[in-house]
Structure formats: structure tokens, C-alpha cells
Design a protein around this motif. Structure first.
Motif, PDB file in Angstrom:
ATOM      1  N   GLN A   8     -29.457  27.539  22.566  1.00  0.00           N
ATOM      2  CA  GLN A   8     -29.888  26.213  22.100  1.00  0.00           C
ATOM      3  C   GLN A   8     -31.301  25.909  22.594  1.00  0.00           C
ATOM      4  O   GLN A   8     -32.097  25.297  21.871  1.00  0.00           O
ATOM      5  CB  GLN A   8     -28.914  25.147  22.606  1.00  0.00           C
ATOM      6  N   GLY A   9     -31.603  26.328  23.813  1.00  0.00           N
ATOM      7  CA  GLY A   9     -32.942  26.099  24.334  1.00  0.00           C
ATOM      8  C   GLY A   9     -33.992  26.853  23.549  1.00  0.00           C
ATOM      9  O   GLY A   9     -35.045  26.301  23.205  1.00  0.00           O
ATOM     10  N   ALA A  10     -33.733  28.119  23.265  1.00  0.00           N
ATOM     11  CA  ALA A  10     -34.688  28.910  22.502  1.00  0.00           C
ATOM     12  C   ALA A  10     -34.877  28.341  21.102  1.00  0.00           C
ATOM     13  O   ALA A  10     -35.998  28.288  20.573  1.00  0.00           O
ATOM     14  CB  ALA A  10     -34.207  30.361  22.425  1.00  0.00           C
ATOM     15  N   GLU A  11     -33.789  27.875  20.494  1.00  0.00           N
ATOM     16  CA  GLU A  11     -33.894  27.288  19.158  1.00  0.00           C
ATOM     17  C   GLU A  11     -34.736  26.013  19.193  1.00  0.00           C
ATOM     18  O   GLU A  11     -35.626  25.810  18.356  1.00  0.00           O
ATOM     19  CB  GLU A  11     -32.491  26.991  18.623  1.00  0.00           C
ATOM     20  N   THR A  12     -34.490  25.162  20.174  1.00  0.00           N
ATOM     21  CA  THR A  12     -35.265  23.929  20.315  1.00  0.00           C
ATOM     22  C   THR A  12     -36.746  24.232  20.514  1.00  0.00           C
ATOM     23  O   THR A  12     -37.627  23.619  19.891  1.00  0.00           O
ATOM     24  CB  THR A  12     -34.730  23.113  21.507  1.00  0.00           C
ATOM     25  N   LEU A  13     -37.045  25.184  21.379  1.00  0.00           N
ATOM     26  CA  LEU A  13     -38.445  25.514  21.670  1.00  0.00           C
ATOM     27  C   LEU A  13     -39.138  26.151  20.469  1.00  0.00           C
ATOM     28  O   LEU A  13     -40.340  25.959  20.264  1.00  0.00           O
ATOM     29  CB  LEU A  13     -38.508  26.438  22.885  1.00  0.00           C
ATOM     30  N   ALA A  14     -38.398  26.892  19.660  1.00  0.00           N
ATOM     31  CA  ALA A  14     -38.984  27.453  18.436  1.00  0.00           C
ATOM     32  C   ALA A  14     -39.389  26.345  17.476  1.00  0.00           C
ATOM     33  O   ALA A  14     -40.472  26.376  16.873  1.00  0.00           O
ATOM     34  CB  ALA A  14     -37.991  28.409  17.769  1.00  0.00           C
ATOM     35  N   TYR A  15     -38.530  25.346  17.310  1.00  0.00           N
ATOM     36  CA  TYR A  15     -38.876  24.214  16.447  1.00  0.00           C
ATOM     37  C   TYR A  15     -40.071  23.446  17.009  1.00  0.00           C
ATOM     38  O   TYR A  15     -40.920  22.954  16.260  1.00  0.00           O
ATOM     39  CB  TYR A  15     -37.680  23.267  16.317  1.00  0.00           C
ATOM     40  N   LEU A  16     -40.144  23.336  18.329  1.00  0.00           N
ATOM     41  CA  LEU A  16     -41.268  22.629  18.940  1.00  0.00           C
ATOM     42  C   LEU A  16     -42.590  23.343  18.660  1.00  0.00           C
ATOM     43  O   LEU A  16     -43.598  22.685  18.347  1.00  0.00           O
ATOM     44  CB  LEU A  16     -41.034  22.520  20.452  1.00  0.00           C
ATOM     45  N   LEU A  17     -42.614  24.665  18.758  1.00  0.00           N
ATOM     46  CA  LEU A  17     -43.834  25.421  18.460  1.00  0.00           C
ATOM     47  C   LEU A  17     -44.284  25.178  17.023  1.00  0.00           C
ATOM     48  O   LEU A  17     -45.484  25.078  16.738  1.00  0.00           O
ATOM     49  CB  LEU A  17     -43.594  26.915  18.682  1.00  0.00           C
ATOM     50  N   GLU A  18     -43.337  25.078  16.144  1.00  0.00           N
ATOM     51  CA  GLU A  18     -43.651  24.845  14.722  1.00  0.00           C
ATOM     52  C   GLU A  18     -44.226  23.448  14.488  1.00  0.00           C
ATOM     53  O   GLU A  18     -45.146  23.264  13.689  1.00  0.00           O
ATOM     54  CB  GLU A  18     -42.366  25.031  13.909  1.00  0.00           C
ATOM     55  N   ASP A  19     -43.710  22.466  15.221  1.00  0.00           N
ATOM     56  CA  ASP A  19     -44.012  21.063  14.934  1.00  0.00           C
ATOM     57  C   ASP A  19     -45.244  20.528  15.667  1.00  0.00           C
ATOM     58  O   ASP A  19     -45.899  19.592  15.205  1.00  0.00           O
ATOM     59  CB  ASP A  19     -42.795  20.209  15.310  1.00  0.00           C
ATOM     60  N   LEU A  20     -45.577  21.117  16.820  1.00  0.00           N
ATOM     61  CA  LEU A  20     -46.634  20.537  17.648  1.00  0.00           C
ATOM     62  C   LEU A  20     -48.000  20.425  16.972  1.00  0.00           C
ATOM     63  O   LEU A  20     -48.704  19.427  17.175  1.00  0.00           O
ATOM     64  CB  LEU A  20     -46.776  21.335  18.957  1.00  0.00           C
ATOM     65  N   PRO A  21     -48.447  21.424  16.175  1.00  0.00           N
ATOM     66  CA  PRO A  21     -49.768  21.258  15.563  1.00  0.00           C
ATOM     67  C   PRO A  21     -49.914  19.985  14.748  1.00  0.00           C
ATOM     68  O   PRO A  21     -50.929  19.289  14.863  1.00  0.00           O
ATOM     69  CB  PRO A  21     -49.892  22.520  14.691  1.00  0.00           C
ATOM     70  N   CYS A  22     -48.922  19.662  13.953  1.00  0.00           N
ATOM     71  CA  CYS A  22     -48.992  18.430  13.143  1.00  0.00           C
ATOM     72  C   CYS A  22     -48.948  17.199  14.022  1.00  0.00           C
ATOM     73  O   CYS A  22     -49.692  16.241  13.810  1.00  0.00           O
ATOM     74  CB  CYS A  22     -47.864  18.407  12.133  1.00  0.00           C
ATOM     75  N   ARG A  23     -48.094  17.204  15.026  1.00  0.00           N
ATOM     76  CA  ARG A  23     -47.932  16.008  15.877  1.00  0.00           C
ATOM     77  C   ARG A  23     -49.201  15.721  16.684  1.00  0.00           C
ATOM     78  O   ARG A  23     -49.592  14.569  16.843  1.00  0.00           O
ATOM     79  CB  ARG A  23     -46.775  16.222  16.841  1.00  0.00           C
ATOM     80  N   LEU A  24     -49.814  16.772  17.209  1.00  0.00           N
ATOM     81  CA  LEU A  24     -50.964  16.565  18.083  1.00  0.00           C
ATOM     82  C   LEU A  24     -52.268  16.337  17.326  1.00  0.00           C
ATOM     83  O   LEU A  24     -53.261  15.927  17.899  1.00  0.00           O
ATOM     84  CB  LEU A  24     -51.108  17.736  19.042  1.00  0.00           C
ATOM     85  N   ARG A  25     -52.261  16.605  16.022  1.00  0.00           N
ATOM     86  CA  ARG A  25     -53.443  16.344  15.216  1.00  0.00           C
ATOM     87  C   ARG A  25     -53.394  14.974  14.559  1.00  0.00           C
ATOM     88  O   ARG A  25     -54.393  14.470  14.058  1.00  0.00           O
ATOM     89  CB  ARG A  25     -53.579  17.395  14.107  1.00  0.00           C
ATOM     90  N   ALA A  26     -52.201  14.372  14.537  1.00  0.00           N
ATOM     91  CA  ALA A  26     -52.025  13.096  13.812  1.00  0.00           C
ATOM     92  C   ALA A  26     -52.839  11.978  14.461  1.00  0.00           C
ATOM     93  O   ALA A  26     -53.064  11.961  15.660  1.00  0.00           O
ATOM     94  CB  ALA A  26     -50.554  12.738  13.806  1.00  0.00           C
TER      95      ALA A  26
END
Length: 466
Positions: free
Chosen positions: A448-466
Motif C-alpha cells: 500500500q505504501g509503494a502504491e501511494t508513493l507511486a501515485y504521489l510521484l505522478e501527481d506532484l508536478p501538477c500540484r506544485l506548478r499550480a
């Protein structure tokens, strides 16, 4: 509307459980005990194992950073997009000492998989946590068909955390340019449960103090001086007994002056956690519940400061008693500090209190280590925190709550030196027996941790550029 889990990420991880656990077992077999000089080469072997594993994963930059102590591993994988955010992951590869005779499930460094748990020293704290990040990266690359991660990814995995990280501050200052990041993820923390989507938003600070009280100039036969000589064990016990009042509050003058009270919203969030006293006692193996009046158990361990006596020595603790009044008694005191408290200030309060409270006829010495840590709380409105909550909700298909952790981590040091916010994501559980015999990790927590962290890697570029 809650986003569905990514079947490609999920499938990648769950189809490779065997090889992933083989990797963890191989690393756990390396007895990287940082506190024992006899294991110095084992800490080196642990660092080399991790370096090879990161190279196999695809990191183009993997380095061993030497200090005056033990090895730290640094790795960097630049994103293809030069404007992508940079994420620094901090954890450690050293482990606590283990007494083989106290382990019942396995020998400490002979890992075994039983009923969905991997047993072995370091399986949870923190080799499993490090590998959860590596597995997350592999799943992220596979699911999105990438040759590079969506963010520039850096790892800082030290080899001295279990001895207080004595060289970390200097290392981070000296290598700040190499470690520069937009956000730091500290992975040396615990989840609340496998079912609850609960994101850690802060850790307590740590102050370690050593108190030595001296009575007679040497050990003296009690039949000669009993009742007339200063007994340092009696005096140190008296002092330690006065450190708390009858409401279990710390009695140091000024101790609570800078304590940041949890907000009403945070207290409501903590109250929403599924907590049952009997279950908590069983998971933690505590005998009963004690603590500061007016706060729940979870508020006490996450948002309130504490003072604990962790060692008390004097006389003949390991040998037959000689019937003497001992010359020296000592105690180790650990303070857990919360938001707005400063370790140096609390040490000054302790020094003043001991000097004013100890009775005439005794000498004392009070010292502290250079490895104390201030508390840290993630900015509540930071978009990276929101991204982590979304990622965890996506994995568990439940709205994410917010918790804290009662232990410490060098989050304040990393945040202040690198001028970056810190997120926390760990895969440990209260029942994993960190620092104790039969340490273990739940395989489900790692996945579950690895799955969560994989989604975080995918999502961070959009979140931090907003």
C-alpha cells in the motif's frame, strides 16, 4: 469524486511481491548495527547493497558519502523536464542492536515470511520503508511507460540514524546544493493502521539528557555509613520522582510556555481516528494508560510533550550486591517536544531545575548530546500535503485523515537547511516492535505504501506548478 486506483501500478506491485520480498530479506540479512563498532563493516556492506540496488533500478547517479562516521547513500535521477519539481527522500539503512536470545520468531538477521509479515531487524525500521520508495518508482515508470520519473528524484539514506545522526547536520549543510529540493519526504514514521487512510503531518522533537549524581567519594560499606552518608541513588530517585506532578505534567518551570495547543479542527480529526483502548494496549503491549489529564491517548502521543526516564543505573545492577552505598548514580531522560518548543530551551530549563532542586551534600553533572531534534509540523495548506492525501485516498479508497507521530525525525533540520517543506510517509505500524525483539513489517503495508508513493510521484508536478 474519489479517483480510482491505477490498475497498472497496482498490478505491477502485486505481481512482483515475491521478488520484492526477496530484496528486503537480502538486505535485512546484513546486520548494519550502527551502535556496535564490531558491525562497522556491516554498515558499509549495507550501504553498498543499497547502492547496487539503486543502480539496478536505473538511477544514473549513485554515490557513497563518507563522513567522520558511517556511510550515507545519495542517489539522483533527473526528470526529463528541466522545470519538473525536485523531491528528496530521507531515510536510513542502519538498524538497532538485537539480542538473539530475546527473539522468538526468527534470529534477528535471519528474516522469514510468516502469515503476511516479514520478520527481521530492520524489516520495518527502516529498510522496508526505503524499498517501498524504490518499488514505487519502478511501478511509476512501468505504469506510465516512462524512462525517467515525473519529478527529479533524490535519495538521502544515512547510516547513523539509530545513534542520533551525529554527522547529518554537517553533511546536509556541506551538500545543500546537491540536496536542494522543492519538497522533502521523510520515511521513518508509522501508519495508524492498514485500513485507515491517515497522513502524518508532524513529528515530535527529541532531547536526550544524561544526569549523574555523586554521593560518597567511593563505594562505601553500608554498615559503616548507612544513615549518615549521601546516597546518590536515593537522591536521583527523589529528583526523578519530582519531574512529574500528580496530573502527570512535567514540572520544569516554563516547560509548557511555548507548547502550541492543537487546534479544534486537529483535535476533531484525531477524534475521528478509530481508537479503542484495549486494542491499543494489545498493539503496543502497554500494561495500562497513563498521561496528562485533559487529553486523549492519541493527543498525548502526537500533540503533547513528555518526559521519560529510559535508564536508571547505580550500585551493582548486573552482579551480586556488595552491600555498599554507591558513589555514583545516573539516569537518561528523553524529552519528546512538540510544535514551538526548542530543544536548547528545554535543556536550559532542566539545568536550572536540577541545580535548584538537588539537595546539599551531592554533586551532579548534566549533559546532552549534539543529536537533539526540534519538532516539525508540515504546513497545513501546502499543495504537496494535499497531493499525498489524494494519493493515499486513491490507494485505500477512503478519505484521508490527518495524524501525527510520537517519535522524532530530522525534519526540522532538513526543512530549515534546504528551505523546503517536509512530508512524512512511513510503512511501519505500532505493533511492528521497532527497537524490540521480533521486529516485523506487514507486507500489505509495504505494498500500500509503494502504491501511494507511486501515485504521489505522478501527481506532484501538477500540484506544485499550480
Amino acid at each position: 469524486m474519489m479517483q480510482e486506483p491505477d490498475s497498472a501500478v497496482h498490478s505491477y506491485l502485486y505481481q512482483r511481491v515475491g521478488p520484492l520480498l526477496d530484496d528486503l530479506a537480502a538486505w535485512v540479512r546484513v546486520p548494519s548495527v550502527s551502535a556496535d563498532p564490531a558491525h562497522e563493516r556491516d554498515v558499509t556492506r549495507s550501504a553498498r547493497w543499497l547502492q547496487a540496488h539503486l543502480c539496478e533500478t536505473g538511477f544514473p547517479e549513485v554515490e557513497e558519502w563518507d563522513t567522520d562516521g558511517l556511510q550515507t547513500v545519495f542517489a539522483c535521477w533527473p526528470a526529463e523536464d528541466p522545470d519538473a519539481p525536485t523531491v528528496l527522500v530521507y531515510s536510513h539503512h542502519d538498524v538497532r542492536a538485537a539480542k538473539d536470545q530475546e527473539w522468538q520468531e526468527v534470529a534477528p538477521f535471519a528474516p522469514a515470511l510468516r502469515q503476511g509479515r516479514m520478520y527481521g531487524r530492520g524489516a520495518s525500521d527502516a529498510k522496508g520503508q526505503v524499498l517501498a520508495h524504490v518499488w514505487a518508482l519502478r511501478a511509476h515508470l512501468e505504469a506510465e511507460g516512462r524512462d525517467t520519473p515525473a519529478v527529479t528524484l533524490k535519495y538521502l539514506i544515512e547510516g547513523e540514524e539509530e545513534v542520533g545522526s551525529p554527522h547529518l547536520a554537517e553533511l546536509v549543510r556541506e551538500r545543500a546544493d546537491r540536496l536542494a529540493a522543492d519538497v522533502v519526504i521523510v520515511s521513518d514514521t508509522m501508519l495508524w493502521s492498514l485500513q485507515e487512510a491517515a497522513v502524518c503531518t508532524g513529528v515530535r522533537g527529541v532531547l536526550n539528557a544524561h544526569l549523574q549524581v555523586r554521593g560518597p567519594r567511593r563505594d562505601v560499606h553500608s554498615g559503616v555509613v548507612a544513615g549518615a552518608a549521601p546516597n546518590p541513588l536515593i537522591e536521583i530517585c527523589r529528583l526523578l520522582g519530582l519531574l512529574h506532578d500528580d496530573q502527570d505534567r512535567v514540572t520544569l518551570p516554563g516547560f509548557y510556555d511555548m507548547v502550541a495547543e492543537p487546534s479544534a479542527e486537529e483535535r476533531r480529526g484525531i477524534a475521528a481516528i478509530d481508537f479503542e483502548a484495549g486494542n491499543w494496549l494489545e498493539r503496543t503491549r502497554s500494561r495500562s494508560i497513563r498521561g496528562e489529564a485533559g487529553y486523549s491517548v492519541l493527543e498525548r502521543v502526537w500533540t503533547r510533550p513528555a518526559a521519560e526516564i529510559v535508564t536508571l543505573l547505580g550500585g551493582d545492577p548486573d552482579d551480586p550486591a556488595r552491600g555498599v552505598v554507591p558513589a555514583v548514580a545516573s539516569a537518561d531522560i528523553t524529552f519528546r517536544l512538540v510544535a514551538d518548543q526548542i530543544a536548547d530551551d528545554v535543556m536550559a530549563q532542566l539545568r536550572k531545575w536540577v541545580a535548584e532542586t538537588i539537595r546539599d551534600g551531592f554533586e551532579h553533572e548534566l549533559s546532552t548530546s549534539n543529536t537533539n531534534q526540534d519538532p516539525y509540523v508540515t504546513p497545513a495548506d501546502h499543495p504537496a500535503l494535499s497531493a499525498l492525501e489524494t494519493a493515499m485516498s486513491r490507494t485505500l479508497q477512503r478519505p484521508a485523515l490527518r495524524i501525527r507521530n510520537g517519535g522524532g525525525a530530522p525534519a526540522a533540520l532538513l526543512s530549515e537547511t534546504l528551505d523546503a517543506p517536509v512530508l512524512f510517509y512511513g510503512t511501519g505500524l505500532p505493533e511492528d516492535h521497532w527497537h524490540d525483539s521480533d521486529e516485523k513489517v506487514e507486507v500489505q503495508a509495504l505494498l500500500q505504501g509503494a502504491e501511494t508513493l507511486a501515485y504521489l510521484l505522478e501527481d506532484l508536478p501538477c500540484r506544485l506548478r499550480a
